[in-house]
Design a protein around this motif. Structure first.
Motif, PDB file in Angstrom:
ATOM      1  N   GLY A 158      11.067  45.603 -48.142  1.00  0.00           N
ATOM      2  CA  GLY A 158      10.928  46.949 -47.602  1.00  0.00           C
ATOM      3  C   GLY A 158       9.476  47.379 -47.631  1.00  0.00           C
ATOM      4  N   ILE A 159       8.950  47.795 -46.494  1.00  0.00           N
ATOM      5  CA  ILE A 159       7.542  48.178 -46.381  1.00  0.00           C
ATOM      6  C   ILE A 159       7.445  49.611 -45.874  1.00  0.00           C
ATOM      7  CG2 ILE A 159       5.306  47.643 -45.342  1.00  0.00           C
ATOM      8  CD1 ILE A 159       6.296  44.778 -44.904  1.00  0.00           C
ATOM      9  N   ASN A 160       6.728  50.462 -46.622  1.00  0.00           N
ATOM     10  CA  ASN A 160       6.441  51.816 -46.171  1.00  0.00           C
ATOM     11  C   ASN A 160       5.266  51.747 -45.194  1.00  0.00           C
ATOM     12  OD1 ASN A 160       8.293  52.700 -48.155  1.00  0.00           O
ATOM     13  ND2 ASN A 160       6.663  52.814 -49.681  1.00  0.00           N
ATOM     14  N   VAL A 161       5.514  52.015 -43.931  1.00  0.00           N
ATOM     15  CA  VAL A 161       4.451  51.914 -42.927  1.00  0.00           C
ATOM     16  C   VAL A 161       3.726  53.247 -42.763  1.00  0.00           C
ATOM     17  CG1 VAL A 161       3.897  51.368 -40.518  1.00  0.00           C
ATOM     18  CG2 VAL A 161       5.568  49.991 -41.767  1.00  0.00           C
ATOM     19  N   ASN A 162       4.441  54.287 -42.369  1.00  0.00           N
ATOM     20  CA  ASN A 162       3.817  55.615 -42.334  1.00  0.00           C
ATOM     21  C   ASN A 162       4.689  56.655 -43.030  1.00  0.00           C
ATOM     22  OD1 ASN A 162       5.791  55.615 -40.312  1.00  0.00           O
ATOM     23  ND2 ASN A 162       4.676  57.110 -39.063  1.00  0.00           N
ATOM     24  N   THR A 163       5.448  56.186 -44.015  1.00  0.00           N
ATOM     25  CA  THR A 163       6.288  57.073 -44.811  1.00  0.00           C
ATOM     26  C   THR A 163       5.412  58.057 -45.584  1.00  0.00           C
ATOM     27  OG1 THR A 163       7.717  55.140 -45.117  1.00  0.00           O
ATOM     28  CG2 THR A 163       8.238  57.098 -46.406  1.00  0.00           C
ATOM     29  N   ALA A 164       5.798  59.328 -45.571  1.00  0.00           N
ATOM     30  CA  ALA A 164       4.974  60.341 -46.232  1.00  0.00           C
ATOM     31  C   ALA A 164       5.755  61.179 -47.231  1.00  0.00           C
ATOM     32  CB  ALA A 164       4.331  61.253 -45.184  1.00  0.00           C
ATOM     33  N   ASP A 165       6.966  61.553 -46.897  1.00  0.00           N
ATOM     34  CA  ASP A 165       7.734  62.478 -47.729  1.00  0.00           C
ATOM     35  C   ASP A 165       8.622  61.710 -48.699  1.00  0.00           C
ATOM     36  OD1 ASP A 165       8.791  64.773 -48.756  1.00  0.00           O
ATOM     37  OD2 ASP A 165      10.226  65.091 -47.119  1.00  0.00           O
ATOM     38  N   PHE A 166       8.011  61.191 -49.782  1.00  0.00           N
ATOM     39  CA  PHE A 166       8.751  60.377 -50.742  1.00  0.00           C
ATOM     40  C   PHE A 166       9.548  61.255 -51.701  1.00  0.00           C
ATOM     41  CE2 PHE A 166       5.191  57.573 -49.589  1.00  0.00           C
ATOM     42  CZ  PHE A 166       5.870  56.408 -49.304  1.00  0.00           C
ATOM     43  N   PRO A 167      10.644  60.715 -52.252  1.00  0.00           N
ATOM     44  CA  PRO A 167      11.362  61.438 -53.305  1.00  0.00           C
ATOM     45  C   PRO A 167      10.431  61.712 -54.490  1.00  0.00           C
ATOM     46  CG  PRO A 167      12.661  59.579 -52.501  1.00  0.00           C
ATOM     47  CD  PRO A 167      11.299  59.448 -51.896  1.00  0.00           C
ATOM     48  N   GLU A 168      10.699  62.799 -55.173  1.00  0.00           N
ATOM     49  CA  GLU A 168       9.811  63.237 -56.253  1.00  0.00           C
ATOM     50  C   GLU A 168       9.625  62.178 -57.327  1.00  0.00           C
ATOM     51  OE1 GLU A 168       9.379  66.944 -59.438  1.00  0.00           O
ATOM     52  OE2 GLU A 168      10.948  66.977 -57.896  1.00  0.00           O
ATOM     53  N   GLU A 169      10.683  61.401 -57.624  1.00  0.00           N
ATOM     54  CA  GLU A 169      10.597  60.451 -58.736  1.00  0.00           C
ATOM     55  C   GLU A 169       9.656  59.277 -58.463  1.00  0.00           C
ATOM     56  OE1 GLU A 169      14.506  59.488 -56.503  1.00  0.00           O
ATOM     57  OE2 GLU A 169      13.367  61.270 -57.118  1.00  0.00           O
ATOM     58  N   VAL A 170       9.304  59.025 -57.195  1.00  0.00           N
ATOM     59  CA  VAL A 170       8.390  57.915 -56.882  1.00  0.00           C
ATOM     60  C   VAL A 170       7.103  58.386 -56.205  1.00  0.00           C
ATOM     61  CG1 VAL A 170      10.288  56.268 -56.674  1.00  0.00           C
ATOM     62  CG2 VAL A 170       9.451  57.436 -54.620  1.00  0.00           C
ATOM     63  N   ARG A 171       6.972  59.701 -56.002  1.00  0.00           N
ATOM     64  CA  ARG A 171       5.865  60.232 -55.201  1.00  0.00           C
ATOM     65  C   ARG A 171       4.494  59.855 -55.747  1.00  0.00           C
ATOM     66  NH1 ARG A 171       7.337  66.047 -54.145  1.00  0.00           N
ATOM     67  NH2 ARG A 171       9.007  64.963 -52.997  1.00  0.00           N
ATOM     68  N   SER A 172       4.359  59.806 -57.067  1.00  0.00           N
ATOM     69  CA  SER A 172       3.047  59.522 -57.650  1.00  0.00           C
ATOM     70  C   SER A 172       2.665  58.055 -57.537  1.00  0.00           C
ATOM     71  CB  SER A 172       3.031  59.935 -59.122  1.00  0.00           C
ATOM     72  OG  SER A 172       3.968  59.165 -59.872  1.00  0.00           O
ATOM     73  N   ARG A 173       3.659  57.170 -57.322  1.00  0.00           N
ATOM     74  CA  ARG A 173       3.392  55.729 -57.319  1.00  0.00           C
ATOM     75  C   ARG A 173       3.462  55.103 -55.934  1.00  0.00           C
ATOM     76  NH1 ARG A 173       7.430  56.514 -60.965  1.00  0.00           N
ATOM     77  NH2 ARG A 173       8.906  55.261 -59.762  1.00  0.00           N
ATOM     78  N   ALA A 174       4.109  55.792 -54.997  1.00  0.00           N
ATOM     79  CA  ALA A 174       4.364  55.200 -53.681  1.00  0.00           C
ATOM     80  C   ALA A 174       3.273  55.543 -52.687  1.00  0.00           C
ATOM     81  CB  ALA A 174       5.717  55.674 -53.157  1.00  0.00           C
ATOM     82  N   GLY A 175       3.008  54.608 -51.795  1.00  0.00           N
ATOM     83  CA  GLY A 175       2.033  54.812 -50.733  1.00  0.00           C
ATOM     84  C   GLY A 175       2.548  54.211 -49.439  1.00  0.00           C
ATOM     85  N   ALA A 176       1.715  54.264 -48.422  1.00  0.00           N
ATOM     86  CA  ALA A 176       2.105  53.748 -47.112  1.00  0.00           C
ATOM     87  C   ALA A 176       0.990  52.898 -46.536  1.00  0.00           C
ATOM     88  CB  ALA A 176       2.451  54.891 -46.165  1.00  0.00           C
ATOM     89  N   LEU A 177       1.367  52.006 -45.653  1.00  0.00           N
ATOM     90  CA  LEU A 177       0.406  51.098 -45.029  1.00  0.00           C
ATOM     91  C   LEU A 177      -0.581  51.850 -44.152  1.00  0.00           C
ATOM     92  CD1 LEU A 177      -0.541  48.230 -44.391  1.00  0.00           C
ATOM     93  CD2 LEU A 177       1.319  48.064 -42.713  1.00  0.00           C
TER      94      LEU A 177
END
Length: 263
Positions: free
Chosen positions: A148-167
C-alpha cells in the motif's frame, strides 16, 4: 471517475502479469488474492484497487485506503521456499518498491525495518506478506504480497497522522496523480517479480542495508507491551535486524516492532 484503471496501468508494464484484476473498490487486495489462490490463480497474478474498505497492515492493524489517493496492490507468488523465508520476501519487496518509486519520481526512499518505506522520515508505504497454507505443509501454496502506497493522501486518521506521509509533496514528479499511480503500480510489479526470481541469492541485501534508516540508531524493540532499548547495528543476510542490547550482548530480530529513540 478516476483515470487510474487497468488500461492505464497496463500501459506502463515491462512484463505482463499472468492475470491482472483491477477493482474500483474491494475489501482487501490481499484477501482477494487469497481467495483466488484456492481457485488456482497462477504465480504473478496481480490485483490493484482504487479503494479498500478493509485494508490490512502488519500486527493485525488496518491500512488506511481512501479512494483516488493511493496504490493498493497485491501480488500472488507460488514459492518454492518455506514461509520462514517470509522476512526475506518482505525485505526484497521493500527494495523493489524503492527502486520503482525512484525510477518514476525525483525522490530518495529509505527503509525502516522491517518493511516500511519512508521519505523524509515519514512512512509512505507498508508491505504485508501472508501465506496461504494447506494443513501439514511446510511450503505455502502461495504467498500473497500486499503493498500500500500513499501517493497524495493527506487526511490521515489521527492515530497515524504524525508518522504517515505521501509520495507527492512538492515537485517530486511531472506526472498527474493518476498517471503517477499507474506508473508506480506497474513499476512495483515489474521490480518485485524481477527481484523475486533471484531472491535466494540475497544480492539485494546490501542495497537493503544501504537504504536502512535505523542502522546506527538507538531503538526500542519488542512486541505487545514488552519493549527494550538497544542500538541497531546491522542487517543480516536474511533481513534480520542485528541489535546491541543495553547489556552489551547482540541479538537478531526477525519479527516484532521497533521505533527509533529520540536522543
Amino acid at each position: 471517475m478516476s483515470g487510474f484503471c487497468k488500461d492505464a496501468i497496463s500501459h506502463y508494464f515491462k512484463s505482463t502479469p499472468s492475470k491482472f484484476y483491477f477493482f474500483d473498490e474491494i475489501d482487501s487486495t490481499n484477501e482477494e488474492l487469497k481467495r483466488r489462490s484456492f481457485d488456482g490463480a497462477p504465480h504473478g497474478t496481480l490485483a490493484v484497487a482504487n479503494r479498500q474498505t478493509a485494508g490490512k497492515g502488519r500486527m493485525g492493524r488496518s491500512f488506511y485506503s481512501p479512494a483516488d489517493t493511493g496504490i493498493y496492490m497485491s501480488i500472488l507468488l507460488r514459492p518454492e521456499v518455506e514461509f520462514s523465508e517470509g522476512l526475506l520476501i518482505t525485505s526484497a519487496a521493500s527494495v523493489a518498491v524503492c527502486r520503482a518509486i525512484e525510477k518514476v519520481t525525483d525522490v530518495s526512499c529509505e527503509i525502516k525495518w522491517v518493511n516500511d518505506i519512508c521519505i523524509n522520515g515519514k512512512k509512505i508505504c507498508g508491505i504485508l506478506a501472508e501465506a496461504v497454507m494447506s494443513a501439514g505443509d511446510k511450503i505455502p501454496e502461495s504467498i500473497v504480497l500486499g503493498i500500500g502506497i500513499n501517493v497524495n493522501t493527506a487526511d490521515f486518521p489521527e492515530e497515524v497522522r504524525s508518522r504517515a506521509g505521501a509520495l507527492v509533496e512538492g515537485d517530486r514528479t511531472t506526472l498527474d496523480t493518476d498517471s503517477l499511480r499507474s506508473a508506480v503500480a506497474a513499476g512495483v510489479y515489474d521490480e518485485v517479480t524481477d527481484i523475486y526470481k533471484d531472491m535466494l541469492s540475497r544480492r539485494f541485501i546490501e542495497e537493503y542495508r544501504r537504504r536502512s534508516n535505523v542502522i546506527g540508531k538507538q531503538i526500542r524493540y519488542g512486541s505487545g507491551n514488552s519493549f527494550q532499548t538497544g542500538t541497531a547495528i546491522d542487517i543480516d543476510n536474511n533481513g534480520g535486524l542485528i541489535v546491541r542490547t543495553e547489556e552489551g550482548s547482540t541479538i537478531t530480530l526477525s519479527t516484532g516492532e521497533i521505533s527509533v529513540r529520540e536522543v
